[in-house]
Design a protein around this motif. Structure first.
Motif, PDB file in Angstrom:
ATOM      1  N   ALA B   2       0.869  -1.180   0.000  1.00  0.00           N
ATOM      2  CA  ALA B   2       0.000   0.000   0.000  1.00  0.00           C
ATOM      3  C   ALA B   2       0.903   1.225   0.000  1.00  0.00           C
ATOM      4  CB  ALA B   2      -0.897  -0.017   1.233  1.00  0.00           C
ATOM      5  N   LEU B   3       1.051   1.817  -1.169  1.00  0.00           N
ATOM      6  CA  LEU B   3       2.040   2.896  -1.279  1.00  0.00           C
ATOM      7  C   LEU B   3       1.384   4.275  -1.178  1.00  0.00           C
ATOM      8  CD1 LEU B   3       4.356   1.334  -4.004  1.00  0.00           C
ATOM      9  CD2 LEU B   3       4.612   1.304  -1.521  1.00  0.00           C
ATOM     10  N   TYR B   4       1.998   5.107  -0.352  1.00  0.00           N
ATOM     11  CA  TYR B   4       1.496   6.458  -0.102  1.00  0.00           C
ATOM     12  C   TYR B   4       2.601   7.476  -0.374  1.00  0.00           C
ATOM     13  CZ  TYR B   4      -2.659   4.473   2.020  1.00  0.00           C
ATOM     14  OH  TYR B   4      -3.835   3.800   2.203  1.00  0.00           O
ATOM     15  N   GLN B   5       2.189   8.750  -0.361  1.00  0.00           N
ATOM     16  CA  GLN B   5       3.174   9.816  -0.500  1.00  0.00           C
ATOM     17  C   GLN B   5       2.850  10.939   0.477  1.00  0.00           C
ATOM     18  OE1 GLN B   5       2.950  11.600  -4.461  1.00  0.00           O
ATOM     19  NE2 GLN B   5       0.700  11.480  -4.458  1.00  0.00           N
ATOM     20  N   TYR B   6       3.893  11.597   0.903  1.00  0.00           N
ATOM     21  CA  TYR B   6       3.774  12.798   1.719  1.00  0.00           C
ATOM     22  C   TYR B   6       3.778  13.984   0.763  1.00  0.00           C
ATOM     23  CZ  TYR B   6       5.661  16.689   4.516  1.00  0.00           C
ATOM     24  OH  TYR B   6       5.890  17.912   5.092  1.00  0.00           O
ATOM     25  N   PHE B   7       2.859  14.937   0.964  1.00  0.00           N
ATOM     26  CA  PHE B   7       2.846  16.145   0.126  1.00  0.00           C
ATOM     27  C   PHE B   7       2.516  17.337   1.017  1.00  0.00           C
ATOM     28  CE2 PHE B   7       0.422  19.054  -2.810  1.00  0.00           C
ATOM     29  CZ  PHE B   7       1.525  19.463  -3.551  1.00  0.00           C
ATOM     30  N   ASN B   8       3.528  18.161   1.296  1.00  0.00           N
ATOM     31  CA  ASN B   8       3.330  19.379   2.097  1.00  0.00           C
ATOM     32  C   ASN B   8       2.535  19.119   3.371  1.00  0.00           C
ATOM     33  OD1 ASN B   8       4.639  20.701   0.031  1.00  0.00           O
ATOM     34  ND2 ASN B   8       2.775  21.574  -0.864  1.00  0.00           N
ATOM     35  N   GLY B   9       2.879  18.042   4.107  1.00  0.00           N
ATOM     36  CA  GLY B   9       2.233  17.809   5.397  1.00  0.00           C
ATOM     37  C   GLY B   9       1.101  16.795   5.393  1.00  0.00           C
ATOM     38  N   GLN B  10       0.626  16.441   4.188  1.00  0.00           N
ATOM     39  CA  GLN B  10      -0.459  15.459   4.105  1.00  0.00           C
ATOM     40  C   GLN B  10       0.079  14.105   3.654  1.00  0.00           C
ATOM     41  OE1 GLN B  10      -2.722  17.998   1.185  1.00  0.00           O
ATOM     42  NE2 GLN B  10      -4.448  17.040   2.259  1.00  0.00           N
ATOM     43  N   LEU B  12      -1.022  11.061   1.263  1.00  0.00           N
ATOM     44  CA  LEU B  12      -2.011  10.835   0.204  1.00  0.00           C
ATOM     45  C   LEU B  12      -1.667   9.565  -0.571  1.00  0.00           C
ATOM     46  CD1 LEU B  12      -1.944  14.501  -1.186  1.00  0.00           C
ATOM     47  CD2 LEU B  12      -3.752  13.495   0.242  1.00  0.00           C
ATOM     48  N   PRO B  13      -2.658   8.954  -1.215  1.00  0.00           N
ATOM     49  CA  PRO B  13      -2.335   7.796  -2.064  1.00  0.00           C
ATOM     50  C   PRO B  13      -1.300   8.184  -3.126  1.00  0.00           C
ATOM     51  CG  PRO B  13      -4.696   8.019  -1.785  1.00  0.00           C
ATOM     52  CD  PRO B  13      -4.100   9.257  -1.208  1.00  0.00           C
ATOM     53  N   LEU B  14      -0.445   7.226  -3.454  1.00  0.00           N
ATOM     54  CA  LEU B  14       0.695   7.510  -4.331  1.00  0.00           C
ATOM     55  C   LEU B  14       0.267   8.033  -5.699  1.00  0.00           C
ATOM     56  CD1 LEU B  14       3.782   7.301  -4.328  1.00  0.00           C
ATOM     57  CD2 LEU B  14       3.553   5.045  -5.356  1.00  0.00           C
ATOM     58  N   GLU B  15      -0.882   7.569  -6.189  1.00  0.00           N
ATOM     59  CA  GLU B  15      -1.269   7.922  -7.562  1.00  0.00           C
ATOM     60  C   GLU B  15      -2.098   9.197  -7.636  1.00  0.00           C
ATOM     61  OE1 GLU B  15       0.408   6.609  -9.734  1.00  0.00           O
ATOM     62  OE2 GLU B  15       1.194   5.053  -8.392  1.00  0.00           O
ATOM     63  N   GLU B  16      -2.332   9.829  -6.481  1.00  0.00           N
ATOM     64  CA  GLU B  16      -3.155  11.040  -6.508  1.00  0.00           C
ATOM     65  C   GLU B  16      -2.455  12.161  -7.279  1.00  0.00           C
ATOM     66  OE1 GLU B  16      -5.517  11.553  -3.120  1.00  0.00           O
ATOM     67  OE2 GLU B  16      -5.553  13.745  -3.259  1.00  0.00           O
ATOM     68  N   ARG B  17      -3.234  12.881  -8.063  1.00  0.00           N
ATOM     69  CA  ARG B  17      -2.673  14.008  -8.835  1.00  0.00           C
ATOM     70  C   ARG B  17      -2.528  15.201  -7.898  1.00  0.00           C
ATOM     71  NH1 ARG B  17      -3.387  12.887 -14.412  1.00  0.00           N
ATOM     72  NH2 ARG B  17      -4.494  10.911 -14.656  1.00  0.00           N
ATOM     73  N   ILE B  18      -1.291  15.642  -7.684  1.00  0.00           N
ATOM     74  CA  ILE B  18      -1.048  16.668  -6.666  1.00  0.00           C
ATOM     75  C   ILE B  18      -0.435  17.949  -7.232  1.00  0.00           C
ATOM     76  CG2 ILE B  18      -0.882  15.053  -4.730  1.00  0.00           C
ATOM     77  CD1 ILE B  18       2.108  15.054  -4.977  1.00  0.00           C
ATOM     78  N   PHE B  19       0.021  17.898  -8.489  1.00  0.00           N
ATOM     79  CA  PHE B  19       0.682  19.084  -9.052  1.00  0.00           C
ATOM     80  C   PHE B  19      -0.213  19.783 -10.067  1.00  0.00           C
ATOM     81  CE2 PHE B  19       4.429  17.048  -7.363  1.00  0.00           C
ATOM     82  CZ  PHE B  19       5.183  18.126  -6.926  1.00  0.00           C
ATOM     83  N   THR B  20      -0.264  21.128  -9.962  1.00  0.00           N
ATOM     84  CA  THR B  20      -0.904  21.917 -11.009  1.00  0.00           C
ATOM     85  C   THR B  20       0.096  22.098 -12.155  1.00  0.00           C
ATOM     86  OG1 THR B  20      -0.202  23.945  -9.895  1.00  0.00           O
ATOM     87  CG2 THR B  20      -2.425  23.134  -9.411  1.00  0.00           C
ATOM     88  N   SER B  21      -0.409  22.481 -13.308  1.00  0.00           N
ATOM     89  CA  SER B  21       0.437  22.507 -14.507  1.00  0.00           C
ATOM     90  C   SER B  21       1.351  23.722 -14.562  1.00  0.00           C
ATOM     91  CB  SER B  21      -0.428  22.436 -15.768  1.00  0.00           C
ATOM     92  OG  SER B  21      -1.383  23.479 -15.773  1.00  0.00           O
ATOM     93  N   ASN B  22       1.294  24.608 -13.559  1.00  0.00           N
ATOM     94  CA  ASN B  22       2.191  25.767 -13.574  1.00  0.00           C
ATOM     95  C   ASN B  22       3.267  25.680 -12.494  1.00  0.00           C
ATOM     96  OD1 ASN B  22       0.327  26.061 -11.548  1.00  0.00           O
ATOM     97  ND2 ASN B  22       0.182  28.284 -11.724  1.00  0.00           N
ATOM     98  N   ASP B  23       3.475  24.497 -11.919  1.00  0.00           N
ATOM     99  CA  ASP B  23       4.545  24.358 -10.927  1.00  0.00           C
ATOM    100  C   ASP B  23       5.895  24.621 -11.603  1.00  0.00           C
ATOM    101  OD1 ASP B  23       4.775  22.901  -7.980  1.00  0.00           O
ATOM    102  OD2 ASP B  23       6.607  22.772  -9.178  1.00  0.00           O
ATOM    103  N   LEU B  24       6.771  25.339 -10.909  1.00  0.00           N
ATOM    104  CA  LEU B  24       8.089  25.633 -11.492  1.00  0.00           C
ATOM    105  C   LEU B  24       8.881  24.343 -11.760  1.00  0.00           C
ATOM    106  CD1 LEU B  24       9.323  28.783  -9.487  1.00  0.00           C
ATOM    107  CD2 LEU B  24       8.196  28.695 -11.713  1.00  0.00           C
ATOM    108  N   GLY B  25       8.552  23.264 -11.057  1.00  0.00           N
ATOM    109  CA  GLY B  25       9.183  21.973 -11.353  1.00  0.00           C
ATOM    110  C   GLY B  25       8.842  21.497 -12.752  1.00  0.00           C
ATOM    111  N   LEU B  26       7.652  21.844 -13.230  1.00  0.00           N
ATOM    112  CA  LEU B  26       7.219  21.431 -14.578  1.00  0.00           C
ATOM    113  C   LEU B  26       7.591  22.448 -15.639  1.00  0.00           C
ATOM    114  CD1 LEU B  26       3.670  20.074 -13.694  1.00  0.00           C
ATOM    115  CD2 LEU B  26       5.427  18.767 -14.932  1.00  0.00           C
ATOM    116  N   ILE B  27       7.287  23.728 -15.398  1.00  0.00           N
ATOM    117  CA  ILE B  27       7.458  24.703 -16.492  1.00  0.00           C
ATOM    118  C   ILE B  27       8.860  25.295 -16.555  1.00  0.00           C
ATOM    119  CG2 ILE B  27       4.997  25.260 -16.582  1.00  0.00           C
ATOM    120  CD1 ILE B  27       5.659  27.945 -15.207  1.00  0.00           C
TER     121      ILE B  27
END
Lengths: 277, 277
Positions: B2-10, B12-27
């Motif tokens: 059962a794989l999970y991820q930490y995202f800014n304090g939460q 969440l399930p590993l496959e949850e979509r957590i990034f918006t398309s304007n994150d500096l990591g992406l653009i």
């Protein structure tokens, strides 16, 4: 304004979270983008932007999940939904999710509508300052998402009241972080075609300068640029932007030169009439 | 599992979509990552991995939104939730969303649990082939997310039955795409400290070699590497991996050399006893 984005065939609200944290765009920096806008509600030089995007995708071996006609229909749809007089479009194509984090399987394609970036008309009137920075972009002809040096130097630029970085490597000038660079010397217009992204605004300016001055396309070294009569930079958001200072060196008289002024006027006249046939 | 991820304090399930398309990591490709795993259920060399991550964040001027103790507690929580005997952890820190797409405001921090990467034990028995590739990583000491050349060359490597690229620039060898490189010549162990990521496995191997052989840390040029008695590469996933072929050149006898074998045994003994005090 009501801003939406296209994501792999769907139209979704702009702020919706659409990327998982293992997208190759995030974990491997494997992505492309492009950015352009409407004038009078009509996407500027769409054929050129699409051609460049298609070429970049081919160079990164990413199969585009959308064709040119469909993409244009998306632009018109997103523009209509925005209910704004003008919008900017941001294309983003990433490597998508790969089982082994290495071999691309299915790219992710996004088209975002955004409000227009903040304009700096006083820059076009008075010129901007840029900092020389020793660096040459990797894979410069491809509009990849690698802008690490620009973000890294953002605070330093602010401190030095500079607007951008002028990349040079072993003395050879290439471009600014997101724009091309030209110099004017004794009435000749000189720009390089080495280690650069082939800007659409660069292409338009070269067209507009045809009957105005002699044009030389060749390598440029930093000392020649510092001793130019005029220097300016071109991009989709900066248009024709004079550079009055490079580091500590004032260019020419430190004011907008006459050739730069004419090219600005011609470019802005083109924008004013864009889409009005 | 059962794989999970930490995202800014939460969590969440590993496959949850957590990034918006304007994150500096992406653009803007503005991001850091790291990757390590458990042995016997205990994260390997946590102090070293955290220190490197903290240093990388500082170099990219990103404020870490999580401290060392809290991050370790997250690892233990994610590991317990996984119900797996061993897991891998992937850290990802991106520039987050910036109003002007340039100035970082609030970084996004992810810790993913992943299943272990596929192991290639036959590579450690027989050695791998790598392709020399003219390139040096930009900002090599920082574990940024820029792996464009690796992804770009993935098909070419497959075609040539090669496992990786050996980066060299003007003849000077730096590293592989995700691992450090060592050579053995007449009983001396030689590795470079220029233009590389300081690997944790590299550090451990240097510790393990202390009483086995003389060690030289200095620049290496490609011809010297091609004429070495033994060459191997080290990484968190490859451990001590012999290189039997570089391009068309067979290294030594084309088999795993005696020093490489001893270092493999020592490293694997360390892993086998890891966390068992």
């Amino acid at each position: 304004m009501a801003l939406y984005q296209y994501f792999n065939g769907q139209i979704l609200p702009l702020e919706e979270r659409i990327f998982t944290s293992n997208d190759l765009g995030l974990i491997r920096g494997y992505g492309l983008f492009d950015f352009f806008r409407t004038y009078n509600g009509v996407p500027f030089r769409w054929d050129d932007y699409w051609e460049r995007f298609e070429n970049s995708a081919r160079s990164l071996k990413l199969t585009l999940p959308i064709g040119k006609q469909e993409a244009y229909a998306v632009l018109l749809d997103l523009y209509a939904r925005s209910e704004a007089p003008e919008v900017a479009f941001r294309f983003l194509l990433t490597g998508g999710i790969a089982a082994d984090s290495v071999h691309v399987e299915s790219p992710n394609m996004v088209i975002r509508t955004e409000s227009l970036p903040v304009d700096h008309p006083q820059g076009r009137l008075q010129g901007i300052k840029v900092l020389p920075y020793s660096y040459v972009r990797d894979l410069p002809t491809i509009k990849t998402t690698n802008y690490v040096h620009m973000i890294l130097m953002a605070d330093e630029m602010k401190q030095q009241q500079a607007s951008d970085l002028l990349f040079h490597k072993d003395g050879e000038v290439s471009e600014l972080t997101r724009s091309n660079v030209f110099l004017v010397k004794e009435g000749r217009l000189i720009t390089t075609d080495r280690h650069i992204l082939y800007g659409i605004t660069r292409k338009v300016v070269l067209e507009l300068a045809q009957d105005l001055m002699d044009i030389e396309i060749r390598p440029i070294y930093l000392p020649e640029m510092l001793e130019a009569d005029e220097v300016f930079t071109t991009s989709s958001t900066k248009w024709v932007m004079p550079i009055r200072q490079i580091g500590d060196t004032t260019i020419g008289q430190g004011a907008v030169g006459p050739y730069t002024r004419v090219l600005q006027e011609r470019f802005e006249a083109l924008l004013a009439s864009w889409g009005k046939s």
